[in-house]
Scaffold this active site. Structure first.
Site, PDB file in Angstrom:
ATOM      1  N   SER A 148     -13.101   3.386  14.600  1.00  0.00           N
ATOM      2  CA  SER A 148     -12.462   4.531  15.209  1.00  0.00           C
ATOM      3  C   SER A 148     -12.504   4.531  16.730  1.00  0.00           C
ATOM      4  CB  SER A 148     -13.097   5.817  14.684  1.00  0.00           C
ATOM      5  OG  SER A 148     -14.468   5.866  15.040  1.00  0.00           O
ATOM      6  N   LYS A 192     -15.740   7.871  24.553  1.00  0.00           N
ATOM      7  CA  LYS A 192     -15.018   8.273  23.342  1.00  0.00           C
ATOM      8  C   LYS A 192     -15.010   9.796  23.290  1.00  0.00           C
ATOM      9  CE  LYS A 192     -15.155   7.241  18.346  1.00  0.00           C
ATOM     10  NZ  LYS A 192     -15.892   6.515  17.292  1.00  0.00           N
ATOM     11  N   SER A 242     -17.360   1.422  13.670  1.00  0.00           N
ATOM     12  CA  SER A 242     -16.396   1.890  14.671  1.00  0.00           C
ATOM     13  C   SER A 242     -16.585   1.396  16.089  1.00  0.00           C
ATOM     14  CB  SER A 242     -16.367   3.408  14.689  1.00  0.00           C
ATOM     15  OG  SER A 242     -15.562   3.837  13.636  1.00  0.00           O
TER      16      SER A 242
HETATM   17  N1  GLN Z   1     -13.933   3.012   9.349  1.00  0.00           N
HETATM   18  C1  GLN Z   1     -15.105   3.721   8.923  1.00  0.00           C
HETATM   19  C2  GLN Z   1     -14.733   5.090   8.432  1.00  0.00           C
HETATM   20  O1  GLN Z   1     -13.584   5.426   8.494  1.00  0.00           O
HETATM   21  C3  GLN Z   1     -16.101   3.781  10.022  1.00  0.00           C
HETATM   22  C4  GLN Z   1     -15.852   4.837  11.006  1.00  0.00           C
HETATM   23  C5  GLN Z   1     -16.904   4.926  12.046  1.00  0.00           C
HETATM   24  O2  GLN Z   1     -17.737   4.047  12.188  1.00  0.00           O
HETATM   25  N2  GLN Z   1     -16.882   6.032  12.751  1.00  0.00           N
HETATM   26  O3  GLN Z   1     -15.555   5.835   7.985  1.00  0.00           O
END
Ligand code: GLN
Length: 485
Positions: free
Chosen positions: A150, A75, A174
């Site tokens: 994400s 990532k 994410s």
């Molecule tokens: N969808 C969650 C957010 O937008 C989690 C994101 C993540 O785990 N990086 O904060």
């Protein structure tokens, strides 16, 4: 057999035995990345020196390299020395780190080949990969659907077999949510298991790295390599790291079904699949109980309040002075320092990131801190405690990962709250700091993947992995390939 069908463990073994070379494996996956990326937009950068690195591995004694020649996609949150690391943001679009994150370093030391950097939501803020400065990643099972976020690029690239393994981050879901939307396995270990050194910070008390792979065993192997004390991150634990990949033996577990997470909002097709999984689990000798966990309805609000607060503080470092994007002041110079900052940050950050900085700053400001941040911190503790109570009664907990399978591109982009509520089953785990995984267990009638969330007690990743490994063999979702590939 085609190389891309092999697991990371098999690839490493064959390379060690001399049946394959790291160079040919790397060539094979690089080619796949080049062909598939224009369709999926799953990668931001394809490494230019992967072949060179593979050749170096081929010349080495590989006996003590558990990932000998295994191609890995990271990532774009992980600093990679000499390779662009953008966090999918304009503000870091040209940032080339002078050092490796601990995760990057450990993978390289284990013989892994960094093939490239995955697309994601900007600064890992999002659940659909649509907030990326580099455009949305598409779901390989249907190009009109989101891959989740994400770590959407990581999940999509593994599902499309662009690499057998990717490393993502999970702050509120994410790793698990995109793994669930793309039909791959992903696990977030206990907070403190993997060093955060050199990972772009979003919300430091939640951020945790973890693997995404087609096969459970590959994630187990990656975890074994990545976990452990790091003097560069004081939140890492010095607890011994089990040989996760060798301990995937069947054990009978007490499984708790989180009662409030099986509600009428869950799509019937997901419910049916999970019930099928439960039957298989019972047949395997596991015992099942329904379990009530208090305060979970407060998890999403609590998570977003705290995560935004931490983000507003973490992201203050992007000021355009030391590194990163700076507004173009030629012919129109700023009249003071504040304008310098504000023009740089207004241009450099995307809408979602700005929304979070604004809301997070608000909840931390004097007069509001006690009412918002402090209150949320207390609720976080209550949620932790209710999980602790539940986990004295069972070994692992199960639930859906999301209420529906993947949604369409654009469907929730203009509705931040709908997007946030995608994380209704995942954020509670990060609030508590517990380990949790998403395992593919089937597909809905549209051909979109369905996953199962498996949550364990602190440092009990082994139980999650052995459980997932058992169930993986029942469903064998790894045999299915999306049409796009
Ligand atoms: N969808 C969650 C957010 O937008 C989690 C994101 C993540 O785990 N990086 O904060």
């Amino acid at each position: 057999m085609e190389i891309y069908k092999l697991s990371a463990v098999e690839i490493a073994n064959r390379i060690k035995k001399g049946e394959l070379s790291a160079e040919e494996v790397t060539q094979h996956f690089l080619k796949r990345c080049q062909v598939l990326n224009p369709k999926l937009n799953a990668l931001i950068t394809i490494s230019e020196n992967a072949i060179e690195e593979a050749k170096k591995i081929d010349k080495k004694d590989k006996s003590s390299l558990p990932l000998a020649g295994v191609p890995i996609l990271l990532k774009d949150m992980f600093c990679t020395k000499g390779i662009k690391t953008t966090a999918a943001s304009k503000i870091l679009k040209d940032f080339i780190p002078p050092y490796d994150s601990t995760v990057t370093k450990k993978l390289k030391e284990a013989g892994g080949i960094i093939l490239g950097k995955c697309n994601q939501d900007e600064f890992a803020m999002g659940s659909s990969n649509e907030t990326s400065f580099f455009g949305a990643t598409k779901n390989p099972w249907n190009l009109n659907y989101v891959p989740g976020g994400s770590s959407g690029g990581s999940a999509a690239s593994v599902a499309a077999r662009m690499a057998p393994l990717s490393i993502g981050t999970d702050t509120g879901g994410s790793i698990r949510q995109p793994a669930n939307f793309c039909g791959v396995f992903g696990i977030k270990p206990t907070y403190g298991r993997i060093s955060r050194y050199g990972i772009v910070a979003f919300a430091s008390s939640f951020d945790q790295a973890g693997p995404i792979s087609m096969r459970v065993q590959d994630s187990a192997l990656a975890l074994e390599i990545l976990c452990g004390k790091d003097p560069l991150d004081s939140t890492t634990t010095s607890l011994t790291v089990p040989s996760f990949s060798k301990n995937l033996t069947h054990r009978k577990l007490r499984i708790g079904k989180i009662k409030s997470f099986f509600n009428e909002k869950i799509s019937p097709e997901i419910m049916d699949k999970i019930n099928e999984a439960i039957k298989k689990l019972e047949a395997q000798g596991h015992s099942l109980v329904e379990i009530e966990i208090e305060h979970l309805e407060l998890a999403v609000d609590t998570y977003y309040l705290l995560a935004m607060s931490e983000a507003s503080s973490n992201l203050s470092r992007y000021d355009g002075v030391r590194y990163g994007y700076r507004a173009d002041f030629r012919g129109n110079p700023p009249s003071n320092l504040e304008e310098f900052y504000s023009r740089t940050r207004s241009e450099g950050f995307g809408e979602e990131v700005k929304r979070r900085i604004a809301l997070g700053t608000y909840s931390l400001s004097s007069g509001y801190y006690e009412a918002y941040y402090l209150q949320a911190a207390k609720v976080r503790r209550l949620i932790q405690e209710s999980f602790q109570r539940a986990l004295t009664q069972v070994d692992v907990l199960i639930s859906p990962v999301t209420t529906t399978t993947a949604f369409q591109l654009g469907e929730k982009l203009d509705d931040p709250l709908a997007m946030y509520f995608n994380d209704v089953f995942t954020t509670c785990v990060n609030l508590a700091g517990l380990p949790a995984a998403s395992l593919p267990i089937g597909f809905d009638s549209k051909g979109l993947p369905i996953g199962l969330q498996i949550i364990g007690d602190f440092f009990q990743e082994e139980k999650i992995l052995s459980f997932a490994h058992d169930l993986e063999e029942e469903f064998k979702c790894y045999m299915e390939e999306p049409d796009v590939i």
